[in-house]
Enzyme design. Sequence first.
Site, mmCIF file in Angstrom:
data_model
loop_
_atom_site.group_PDB
_atom_site.id
_atom_site.type_symbol
_atom_site.label_atom_id
_atom_site.label_comp_id
_atom_site.label_asym_id
_atom_site.label_seq_id
_atom_site.Cartn_x
_atom_site.Cartn_y
_atom_site.Cartn_z
ATOM 1 N N ARG A 34 44.238 48.611 57.176
ATOM 2 C CA ARG A 34 45.256 48.324 56.138
ATOM 3 C C ARG A 34 46.585 48.991 56.504
ATOM 4 N NH1 ARG A 34 41.524 45.430 54.788
ATOM 5 N NH2 ARG A 34 40.092 45.731 53.040
ATOM 6 N N GLU A 178 26.407 46.131 44.460
ATOM 7 C CA GLU A 178 27.355 45.178 45.053
ATOM 8 C C GLU A 178 26.731 44.350 46.170
ATOM 9 O OE1 GLU A 178 31.014 46.867 46.607
ATOM 10 O OE2 GLU A 178 31.750 44.918 47.228
ATOM 11 N N LYS A 220 28.565 44.258 40.827
ATOM 12 C CA LYS A 220 29.852 43.930 41.472
ATOM 13 C C LYS A 220 29.628 42.789 42.453
ATOM 14 C CE LYS A 220 33.585 45.851 44.269
ATOM 15 N NZ LYS A 220 34.498 46.984 44.426
ATOM 16 N N SER A 262 37.514 41.398 44.894
ATOM 17 C CA SER A 262 38.493 40.333 45.168
ATOM 18 C C SER A 262 38.191 39.641 46.497
ATOM 19 C CB SER A 262 39.929 40.854 45.112
ATOM 20 O OG SER A 262 40.156 41.936 45.979
ATOM 21 N N GLY A 263 37.588 40.349 47.429
ATOM 22 C CA GLY A 263 36.986 39.713 48.599
ATOM 23 C C GLY A 263 37.909 39.019 49.579
ATOM 24 N N GLY A 264 39.196 39.339 49.536
ATOM 25 C CA GLY A 264 40.110 38.694 50.481
ATOM 26 C C GLY A 264 40.823 37.486 49.902
ATOM 27 N N ARG A 296 41.628 45.084 47.535
ATOM 28 C CA ARG A 296 42.832 44.387 47.995
ATOM 29 C C ARG A 296 43.601 43.735 46.850
ATOM 30 N NH1 ARG A 296 39.362 41.499 52.530
ATOM 31 N NH2 ARG A 296 37.780 42.201 51.070
HETATM 32 P P1 13P Z 1 38.036 43.933 47.612
HETATM 33 O O1 13P Z 1 38.429 43.721 46.155
HETATM 34 O O2 13P Z 1 39.216 44.131 48.512
HETATM 35 O O3 13P Z 1 37.060 42.903 48.075
HETATM 36 O O4 13P Z 1 37.313 45.323 47.689
HETATM 37 C C1 13P Z 1 36.373 45.646 46.761
HETATM 38 C C2 13P Z 1 35.342 46.499 47.360
HETATM 39 O O5 13P Z 1 35.143 47.605 46.935
HETATM 40 C C3 13P Z 1 34.529 45.953 48.448
HETATM 41 O O6 13P Z 1 33.427 46.766 48.650
#
Ligand code: 13P
Length: 341
Positions: A34, A178, A220, A262-264, A296
Amino acid sequence: MSNLDDTIKTAREMVAPEKGILAADESSGTIKRRFDSIGVESTEENRRDYRELLFRTEGANKFVSGVILYDETIRQNGADGTPLVKVLTDQGIIPGIKVDAGTKPLPGAEGELVTEGLDGLRERLADYKGLGARFAKWRAVITIGDGIPSDYCIEVNAQALGRYAALCQEAGIVPIVEPEVLMDGSHSIDACFDATRRTLHAVYHQLMLQRVHLPGTILKPNMVLSGKDASNRAPAEEVARQTVECFKETVPAAVPGIAFLSGGQSDEEATVNLDAINRYAAKVGAPWQLTYSYGRGLQAAPQKAWSGKKENKDAAQKAFYHRAMVTSAARQAKYSPAMEK
Ligand code: 13P
């Protein structure tokens, strides 16, 4: 209060109305990537300065119930010597901790991953509890591709999530469970629905088997989306319908909240989709809070505004506040694109 009562109370606080979670638990490798993208060197001081500016953003505690920290950060002091954990708790924000040790290739399963980190986890959880953590996170990664995800990959990752969740609750720590089905690829939204449904089914089977008390947990997940490179990507209304219907088949009503990653997705996509999901859920009824645990999705804008320069601190905090405010609006089905102005 017993450990169990404690986890139930904390889990509810984490998904309180109007609020969601900030994922600031990037591992050393991820935060370096990042920082590389904004031309900043990943030193311990830069990582501290950046995260401290997020944590000290005035008023963001209206939108942020908890922050997921990385091992380095939970032990770090701010520039004035105040522990960063105290900076958060003084504002009523709950500190959490990433406890998995990342992914490795799954043996005998080309292109699939397994998350490591169970060895010594009981002791590490006790240590983190002493440092102030009230919740934890473990991320499993499921990949969509030719003939995958395999049942083998889903099952070993679900088992590890179950072991992790049971150990967390023993320690009085809320497990964020998650299982991320990645959006990488050109697959259809139906393929994502299928992979997500199979994954969540296996995960809740394992949580049940390993005696995890669901009211003291948070899920999550990914949203059910078209692959990033798919042509004709499904619109927000379709994402909302498939996501909520997928959970209705697989996520027990005893789970207090679902906090999406958010996953990208782009900032706007992550916000519009969360809003659509909450609008759809309000229409058809859903037993869980539907909120955010974005990395992100909350940080891309402030990172860019900051770009490693002290004089950009105000602009970065403004950008973070704004993303948190609009994401909170989406979590309440009250977002409109005009808010981006
Ligand atoms: P993102 O929202 O960027 O996907 O990150 C969340 C996260 O903690 C991934 O493990």
